[in-house]
Design an enzyme around this catalytic site. Structure first.
Site, PDB file in Angstrom:
ATOM      1  N   SER A  80       0.886  -1.179   0.000  1.00 60.78           N
ATOM      2  CA  SER A  80       0.000   0.000   0.000  1.00 60.78           C
ATOM      3  C   SER A  80       0.918   1.222   0.000  1.00 60.78           C
ATOM      4  O   SER A  80       2.132   1.098   0.244  1.00 60.78           O
ATOM      5  CB  SER A  80      -0.885   0.041   1.252  1.00 60.78           C
ATOM      6  OG  SER A  80      -0.133   0.489   2.371  1.00 60.78           O
ATOM      7  N   TYR A 104       0.830   3.596   2.214  1.00 59.21           N
ATOM      8  CA  TYR A 104       1.293   3.727   3.612  1.00 59.21           C
ATOM      9  C   TYR A 104       2.545   2.867   3.828  1.00 59.21           C
ATOM     10  O   TYR A 104       3.556   3.333   4.364  1.00 59.21           O
ATOM     11  CB  TYR A 104       0.172   3.310   4.589  1.00 59.21           C
ATOM     12  CG  TYR A 104       0.711   2.712   5.863  1.00 59.21           C
ATOM     13  CD1 TYR A 104       1.267   3.524   6.846  1.00 59.21           C
ATOM     14  CD2 TYR A 104       0.738   1.329   6.052  1.00 59.21           C
ATOM     15  CE1 TYR A 104       1.819   2.962   7.991  1.00 59.21           C
ATOM     16  CE2 TYR A 104       1.276   0.768   7.183  1.00 59.21           C
ATOM     17  CZ  TYR A 104       1.818   1.589   8.152  1.00 59.21           C
ATOM     18  OH  TYR A 104       2.379   1.033   9.272  1.00 59.21           O
TER      19      TYR A 104
HETATM   20  N1  USQ Z   1      -8.353  -8.025   5.906  1.00 55.15           N
HETATM   21  C1  USQ Z   1      -9.510  -8.748   5.633  1.00 55.15           C
HETATM   22  N2  USQ Z   1     -10.684  -8.255   6.095  1.00 55.15           N
HETATM   23  C2  USQ Z   1     -10.773  -7.098   6.805  1.00 55.15           C
HETATM   24  C3  USQ Z   1      -9.602  -6.366   7.079  1.00 55.15           C
HETATM   25  C4  USQ Z   1      -8.400  -6.866   6.598  1.00 55.15           C
HETATM   26  O1  USQ Z   1      -9.471  -9.817   5.008  1.00 55.15           O
HETATM   27  O2  USQ Z   1     -11.891  -6.726   7.178  1.00 55.15           O
HETATM   28  C5  USQ Z   1      -7.046  -8.543   5.452  1.00 55.15           C
HETATM   29  C6  USQ Z   1      -6.267  -7.557   4.597  1.00 55.15           C
HETATM   30  O3  USQ Z   1      -6.663  -7.623   3.252  1.00 55.15           O
HETATM   31  C7  USQ Z   1      -4.834  -7.991   4.867  1.00 55.15           C
HETATM   32  C8  USQ Z   1      -4.869  -8.532   6.300  1.00 55.15           C
HETATM   33  O4  USQ Z   1      -6.240  -8.767   6.597  1.00 55.15           O
HETATM   34  O5  USQ Z   1      -4.484  -9.055   4.013  1.00 55.15           O
HETATM   35  C9  USQ Z   1      -4.306  -7.563   7.326  1.00 55.15           C
HETATM   36  O6  USQ Z   1      -5.007  -6.334   7.203  1.00 55.15           O
HETATM   37  P1  USQ Z   1      -4.991  -5.221   8.363  1.00 55.15           P
HETATM   38  O7  USQ Z   1      -5.962  -4.162   7.959  1.00 55.15           O
HETATM   39  O8  USQ Z   1      -5.158  -5.857   9.690  1.00 55.15           O
HETATM   40  O9  USQ Z   1      -3.476  -4.763   8.309  1.00 55.15           O
HETATM   41  P2  USQ Z   1      -2.684  -3.764   7.365  1.00 55.15           P
HETATM   42  O10 USQ Z   1      -3.556  -2.967   6.467  1.00 55.15           O
HETATM   43  O11 USQ Z   1      -1.604  -4.542   6.688  1.00 55.15           O
HETATM   44  O12 USQ Z   1      -2.048  -2.740   8.383  1.00 55.15           O
HETATM   45  C10 USQ Z   1      -1.904  -3.013   9.784  1.00 55.15           C
HETATM   46  C11 USQ Z   1      -1.689  -1.699  10.506  1.00 55.15           C
HETATM   47  C12 USQ Z   1      -0.380  -1.077  10.024  1.00 55.15           C
HETATM   48  C13 USQ Z   1       0.758  -2.084  10.199  1.00 55.15           C
HETATM   49  C14 USQ Z   1       0.434  -3.391   9.483  1.00 55.15           C
HETATM   50  C15 USQ Z   1       1.447  -4.477   9.750  1.00 55.15           C
HETATM   51  O13 USQ Z   1      -2.781  -0.816  10.269  1.00 55.15           O
HETATM   52  O14 USQ Z   1      -0.131   0.116  10.774  1.00 55.15           O
HETATM   53  O15 USQ Z   1       1.939  -1.549   9.647  1.00 55.15           O
HETATM   54  O16 USQ Z   1      -0.825  -3.895   9.993  1.00 55.15           O
HETATM   55  S1  USQ Z   1       1.642  -5.551   8.354  1.00 55.15           S
HETATM   56  O17 USQ Z   1       0.320  -6.023   7.923  1.00 55.15           O
HETATM   57  O18 USQ Z   1       2.496  -6.651   8.730  1.00 55.15           O
HETATM   58  O19 USQ Z   1       2.239  -4.765   7.282  1.00 55.15           O
END
Ligand code: USQ
Length: 383
Positions: free
Chosen positions: A179, A181
């Site tokens: 992303s 971010y």
């Molecule tokens: N996901 C779903 N359904 C949802 C929300 C998310 O299937 O309702 C999936 C997303 O598509 C993704 C995974 O769950 O594959 C994780 O999503 P997330 O929203 O929990 O995490 P992400 O957007 O990656 O960001 C969060 C934090 C961010 C941190 C990151 C760590 O908001 O600050 O840097 O987690 S990481 O994911 O390891 O990059």
């Protein structure tokens, strides 16, 4: 130690300020309330109200007898940040002060630009303030596991040795963020690495996975000291969201096939990791990288865990696969190394059934506050 917590009002920032203050460090928390402002602007209130930072510090003092000093201001403003460094002269700086949401950064051009300006601007100023006022201090910077993306090879802890045409060298592990971010975090890492090379700074870059939970040792039984618990699509992370969805009777929003795998950790472990990094500083001229997570789960694994917990608590939890609003791999190899923090003494809190049920029960206490319209708005990566 004198520890400066930048982004001290955030989901991890405030619990960190309490944790390090409880451990006997002198803590100053700094924030410009950006997250609160963005939550208001896009109308995504957290599950419960959270007192402002000054009030949190007052409540913490009442509970613990310890002081956390507070400064409100924008780190992107040089006059402000230099006055903070000049006054406080930190031994250690924890830098969380960034726009933390991947979906927010993909909302539109203005949100992407805010993410770029805020995240890179704050990191740049932190590096310069540190070099000018406290060149021997240790910077602990929050990065993300998402910097690496999901490559088809094992992910190393920050660095990889590459042999090319008979010669060898050590390089930052290749990055491929998912992303805008996450891309700003990659740019942060590159900027840190440049200044570590030229100015011999001490830096630890924490590649953290998604965090869940709000209860910590310091806020035990004291809801007013909890972090924001966001369950909306923009600021909520997936497990926190699924628990609220289960309690609301809303089908769990698994994006696409649900095989997306990430490294997760409880908020308590995020705090342990940061404390370990602060108390065991990197060397001068070292960019130390830790992969900060405890267990890997796919989205489907998390949905099943929430469904099972719901069943134990008498809730009928439905799982629904939605068209994925993001652009990401839904079925992929994922094997990141994560031994650095364990070697420093991390004692992982794994996601047991008891932990799941406790978090679900906490969420249930605020059931009346859930606004279903907040749960899904479909922020698309590609319009
Ligand atoms: N996901 C779903 N359904 C949802 C929300 C998310 O299937 O309702 C999936 C997303 O598509 C993704 C995974 O769950 O594959 C994780 O999503 P997330 O929203 O929990 O995490 P992400 O957007 O990656 O960001 C969060 C934090 C961010 C941190 C990151 C760590 O908001 O600050 O840097 O987690 S990481 O994911 O390891 O990059």
């Amino acid at each position: 130690m004198r520890v400066l917590v930048l982004g001290g009002d955030g989901y991890i920032g405030w619990p960190t300020a309490m944790k390090l203050s409880a451990a006997g460090h002198e803590v100053m928390a700094v924030d410009n309330y950006l997250r609160r402002r963005l939550m208001m602007e896009i109308n995504t209130p957290a599950l419960f109200d959270v007192p402002n930072l000054q009030e949190r510090a007052r409540l913490w003092n009442e509970k613990s007898g310890k002081d956390v000093s507070v400064r409100i201001g924008d780190l992107d403003n040089w006059d402000f940040i230099s006055s903070v460094f000049e006054e406080f002269r930190p031994d250690s700086i924890i830098h969380y002060a960034e726009q933390p949401s991947a979906p927010y950064s993909m909302l539109d051009r203005a949100a992407a630009r805010l993410t770029l300006d805020n995240n890179l601007g704050a990191t740049f100023n932190v590096i310069h303030a540190m070099n000018e006022y406290t060149p021997n201090a240790h910077l602990v910077k929050l990065g993300t596991m998402g910097e690496y993306g999901t490559p088809n090879i094992d992910i190393e802890e920050g660095w990889i040795e590459i042999e090319h045409k008979g010669r060898k060298g050590t390089f930052l592990f290749p990055r491929a963020a998912g992303s805008f971010y996450h891309t700003t975090k990659v740019l942060d890492t590159d900027m840190l690495w440049f200044y570590v090379r030229v100015w011999d700074l001490r830096v630890t870059d924490l590649m953290q996975g998604p965090v869940y939970g709000v209860a910590t040792e310091e806020n035990d039984n004291d809801d007013a000291l909890y972090s924001f618990l966001n369950y909306d699509e923009v600021f909520g992370t997936v497990l926190n969201r699924f628990m609220v969805q289960a309690v609301a009777g809303y089908p769990l929003t698994v994006y696409g096939a649900g095989g997306q795998t990430r490294g997760y950790l409880h908020l308590k472990d995020a705090l342990q990791c940061v404390q370990l990094a602060v108390e065991n500083p990197a060397d001068k001229g070292e960019l130390r990288v830790f992969n900060q997570f405890v267990e890997t789960f796919s989205v489907n694994d998390l949905a099943s865990r929430v469904q099972a917990s719901g069943k134990r608590l008498g809730l009928d939890v439905e799982i629904r696969n939605l068209e994925n609003p993001r652009k990401e791999m839904e079925d992929h190899y994922y094997n990141p190394a994560h031994t650095g923090l364990l070697d420093l003494g991390l004692k992982p809190n794994i996601l047991t059934d008891d932990v799941m049920d406790e978090m679900m029960q906490l969420t249930t206490r605020y059931k009346d506050r859930i606004v279903e319209e907040q749960i899904f708005r479909g922020v698309k990566w590609k319009k």
